[in-house]
Design an enzyme around this catalytic site. Structure first.
Site, PDB file in Angstrom:
ATOM      1  N   GLY A   9       0.805  -1.219   0.000  1.00  0.00           N
ATOM      2  CA  GLY A   9       0.000   0.000   0.000  1.00  0.00           C
ATOM      3  C   GLY A   9       0.832   1.261   0.000  1.00  0.00           C
ATOM      4  O   GLY A   9       0.523   2.225   0.703  1.00  0.00           O
ATOM      5  N   SER A  11       1.254   3.472  -2.317  1.00  0.00           N
ATOM      6  CA  SER A  11       0.855   4.495  -3.289  1.00  0.00           C
ATOM      7  C   SER A  11       0.365   5.773  -2.626  1.00  0.00           C
ATOM      8  O   SER A  11       0.197   6.798  -3.302  1.00  0.00           O
ATOM      9  CB  SER A  11      -0.249   3.952  -4.204  1.00  0.00           C
ATOM     10  OG  SER A  11      -1.425   3.663  -3.455  1.00  0.00           O
ATOM     11  N   GLY A  13      -0.466   7.965   1.493  1.00  0.00           N
ATOM     12  CA  GLY A  13      -0.477   8.041   2.946  1.00  0.00           C
ATOM     13  C   GLY A  13       0.780   7.555   3.632  1.00  0.00           C
ATOM     14  O   GLY A  13       1.903   7.873   3.228  1.00  0.00           O
ATOM     15  N   ASP A  64      -1.060  -6.739  -5.266  1.00  0.00           N
ATOM     16  CA  ASP A  64      -2.425  -6.526  -4.771  1.00  0.00           C
ATOM     17  C   ASP A  64      -2.658  -7.507  -3.647  1.00  0.00           C
ATOM     18  O   ASP A  64      -2.711  -8.720  -3.867  1.00  0.00           O
ATOM     19  CB  ASP A  64      -3.420  -6.761  -5.908  1.00  0.00           C
ATOM     20  CG  ASP A  64      -4.873  -6.574  -5.486  1.00  0.00           C
ATOM     21  OD1 ASP A  64      -5.128  -6.361  -4.278  1.00  0.00           O
ATOM     22  OD2 ASP A  64      -5.758  -6.651  -6.360  1.00  0.00           O
ATOM     23  N   SER A 141      -1.458  -1.260  12.537  1.00  0.00           N
ATOM     24  CA  SER A 141      -2.786  -1.358  13.112  1.00  0.00           C
ATOM     25  C   SER A 141      -3.307   0.065  13.326  1.00  0.00           C
ATOM     26  O   SER A 141      -3.210   0.905  12.440  1.00  0.00           O
ATOM     27  CB  SER A 141      -2.738  -2.158  14.418  1.00  0.00           C
ATOM     28  OG  SER A 141      -4.011  -2.243  15.004  1.00  0.00           O
ATOM     29  N   TYR A 155     -14.085  -1.365  10.917  1.00  0.00           N
ATOM     30  CA  TYR A 155     -12.652  -1.073  10.930  1.00  0.00           C
ATOM     31  C   TYR A 155     -12.004  -1.612  12.203  1.00  0.00           C
ATOM     32  O   TYR A 155     -10.962  -2.271  12.158  1.00  0.00           O
ATOM     33  CB  TYR A 155     -12.440   0.433  10.814  1.00  0.00           C
ATOM     34  CG  TYR A 155     -10.994   0.868  10.776  1.00  0.00           C
ATOM     35  CD1 TYR A 155     -10.162   0.484   9.734  1.00  0.00           C
ATOM     36  CD2 TYR A 155     -10.463   1.690  11.778  1.00  0.00           C
ATOM     37  CE1 TYR A 155      -8.827   0.889   9.687  1.00  0.00           C
ATOM     38  CE2 TYR A 155      -9.149   2.102  11.734  1.00  0.00           C
ATOM     39  CZ  TYR A 155      -8.338   1.706  10.689  1.00  0.00           C
ATOM     40  OH  TYR A 155      -7.022   2.108  10.649  1.00  0.00           O
ATOM     41  N   ALA A 157     -13.057  -4.024  14.094  1.00  0.00           N
ATOM     42  CA  ALA A 157     -13.065  -5.486  14.056  1.00  0.00           C
ATOM     43  C   ALA A 157     -11.885  -6.010  13.256  1.00  0.00           C
ATOM     44  O   ALA A 157     -11.223  -6.979  13.647  1.00  0.00           O
ATOM     45  CB  ALA A 157     -14.373  -5.982  13.450  1.00  0.00           C
ATOM     46  N   SER A 158     -11.592  -5.357  12.134  1.00  0.00           N
ATOM     47  CA  SER A 158     -10.480  -5.810  11.298  1.00  0.00           C
ATOM     48  C   SER A 158      -9.140  -5.601  11.982  1.00  0.00           C
ATOM     49  O   SER A 158      -8.240  -6.445  11.892  1.00  0.00           O
ATOM     50  CB  SER A 158     -10.509  -5.089   9.945  1.00  0.00           C
ATOM     51  OG  SER A 158     -10.154  -3.722  10.064  1.00  0.00           O
ATOM     52  N   LYS A 159      -8.993  -4.491  12.699  1.00  0.00           N
ATOM     53  CA  LYS A 159      -7.720  -4.213  13.363  1.00  0.00           C
ATOM     54  C   LYS A 159      -7.548  -5.055  14.628  1.00  0.00           C
ATOM     55  O   LYS A 159      -6.426  -5.447  14.968  1.00  0.00           O
ATOM     56  CB  LYS A 159      -7.603  -2.718  13.691  1.00  0.00           C
ATOM     57  CG  LYS A 159      -7.475  -1.821  12.454  1.00  0.00           C
ATOM     58  CD  LYS A 159      -6.270  -2.205  11.614  1.00  0.00           C
ATOM     59  CE  LYS A 159      -6.071  -1.254  10.438  1.00  0.00           C
ATOM     60  NZ  LYS A 159      -4.914  -1.647   9.589  1.00  0.00           N
ATOM     61  N   THR A 190      -4.268  11.382   6.718  1.00  0.00           N
ATOM     62  CA  THR A 190      -4.046  10.687   5.457  1.00  0.00           C
ATOM     63  C   THR A 190      -5.353  10.681   4.677  1.00  0.00           C
ATOM     64  O   THR A 190      -6.404  11.077   5.191  1.00  0.00           O
ATOM     65  CB  THR A 190      -3.581   9.230   5.664  1.00  0.00           C
ATOM     66  OG1 THR A 190      -4.686   8.448   6.130  1.00  0.00           O
ATOM     67  CG2 THR A 190      -2.439   9.151   6.666  1.00  0.00           C
TER      68      THR A 190
END
Length: 395
Positions: A9, A11, A13, A64, A141, A155, A157-159, A190
């Protein structure tokens, strides 16, 4: 020493800033991103041109994280010509909206990037790292990886899932000389907050009435804060912290916060002794001998009533500074529930040398200088190696 560092990632931020920061620091950076000949062609060209102009070692590759074929082919091609020393799992998305209104397909899409994508990249690099008995995984994270935040439920939950996976790998990979660590940024400016994925179940959203306006209000608030350009919310802070972790000698902390963390430091400090004790008990059950020679220190401090508030404040003031010291793993203070002026200080250092380094810090000396006047009785100190057979009985 220069390292080969793969960043996902890159590209935009934090990933983009980290790629440049590490390249300027003398490392060889592999800035990976999707669609380098299409959507991200301009940024890929800009990064490569910047590196060439300034004599930095940086290359851009197609990767990807949502495609196993893309991840495997990219990392295999890299490993055929270089050793990936560090993987920074940075790629991610940040949904913001009514949690119920995200469809199962949207939930799966978020987890596919933020959790499964990390698993894909780790599975691709770890066989090589384990074979070399060397490597570093850094997982980006968030404070949301420790806190539950309304309207960021997906968000968070994913972290939370990412942190559990990353910390489990920390213990599993230790014997291979591979570290798995977590960085938890607070709010930083960001483009994640510019257009967060919104839920698509409009009927559900409408049923929430005025509450449905809250996510947009939160996004506007964050955008307003970041627009002020305060240094504390500059995403470069995260890139600088990542560079520091990459260059760090010795064992790195499992978790590192950056910026305003909304109390996450306190959570980490309180949870660490519980987690450490669980691991010391759990590993033998799994038939694994723990190779742990860290030094645990327990100090019982009883303050005179008239100096209690002053002493407590002084001790609390050195906690965040101590946690940033090299070789410090845990430094937490607990009050006696009876409220009799007794405090319990729990510390964990890499070894005796790291503990002595702590004692030599000016802010530590300043507190010790007041101890004799503050104390109701002498401080009771117990030291023990984590690998001692009686450690668990003592702590």
């Amino acid at each position: 020493m220069s390292k080969n560092i793969l960043i996902t990632g890159a590209s935009r931020g934090i990933g983009y800033l980290t790629a440049k920061t590490l390249a300027k620091g003398g490392h060889h950076v592999i800035a990976s991103m999707r669609d380098i000949k299409g959507h991200n062609a301009a940024i890929a060209t800009e990064l490569a041109g910047w590196a060439a102009e300034h004599g930095h070692s940086l290359e851009v590759v197609e990767l990807d994280v949502t495609s196993e074929d893309s991840v495997d082919s990219a990392i295999q091609a890299l490993e055929e010509r270089l050793d990936i020393d560090v993987l920074i799992n940075n790629a991610g998305i940040m949904p913001c909206g009514i949690t119920e209104a995200y469809t199962p397909e949207q939930v799966s899409a978020c987890l596919d990037v933020n959790v499964v994508g990390v698993a894909r990249t780790c599975r691709a690099v770890l066989p090589h790292m384990r074979e070399r008995k060397s490597g570093l995984l850094i997982h980006i994270s968030s404070s949301s990886g420790r806190l539950a935040m309304p309207f960021f439920g997906l968000y968070c939950a994913s972290k939370w899932a990412l942190e559990a996976m990353a910390e489990s790998m920390h213990y599993e990979l230790a014997s291979f000389g591979v570290e798995s660590i977590i960085v938890e940024p607070g709010g930083h400016g960001t483009d994640l907050i510019q257009s967060p994925p919104a839920p698509s179940d409009t009927r559900c959203i409408e049923s929430y009435g005025d509450i449905a306006k809250a996510p947009a209000n939160i996004v506007d608030m964050f955008q307003g804060v970041f627009a002020q350009g305060d240094k504390s919310t500059d995403a470069q802070n995260v890139a600088d912290q990542l560079a520091e972790l990459v260059d760090m000698e010795g064992e790195r902390p499992i978790r590192t916060t950056v910026g305003h963390n909304m109390g996450v430091d306190q959570i980490n400090t309180r949870v660490a002794p519980v987690q450490a004790e669980f691991i010391r008990s759990f590993l033998p059950m799994a038939g694994i001998e723990a190779q742990d020679n860290r030094l645990f220190v327990s100090a019982t401090i009883t303050l005179k009533p008239e100096y209690y508030d002053e002493g407590l404040a002084a001790l609390e003031s050195i906690i965040p500074q101590t946690l940033n010291e090299p070789g410090c793993h845990v430094f937490t203070l607990m009050k006696n529930k009876e409220g009799n002026g007794t405090l319990h200080l729990f510390e964990c250092f890499e070894d005796e040398q790291a503990l002595m380094l702590h004692y030599e810090q000016d802010y530590t000396k300043a507190v010790f200088a007041q101890y004799e006047e503050w104390l109701e009785k002498p401080v009771e100190v117990t030291k023990m190696l984590a690998s001692s057979s009686v450690t668990s009985a003592q702590f």
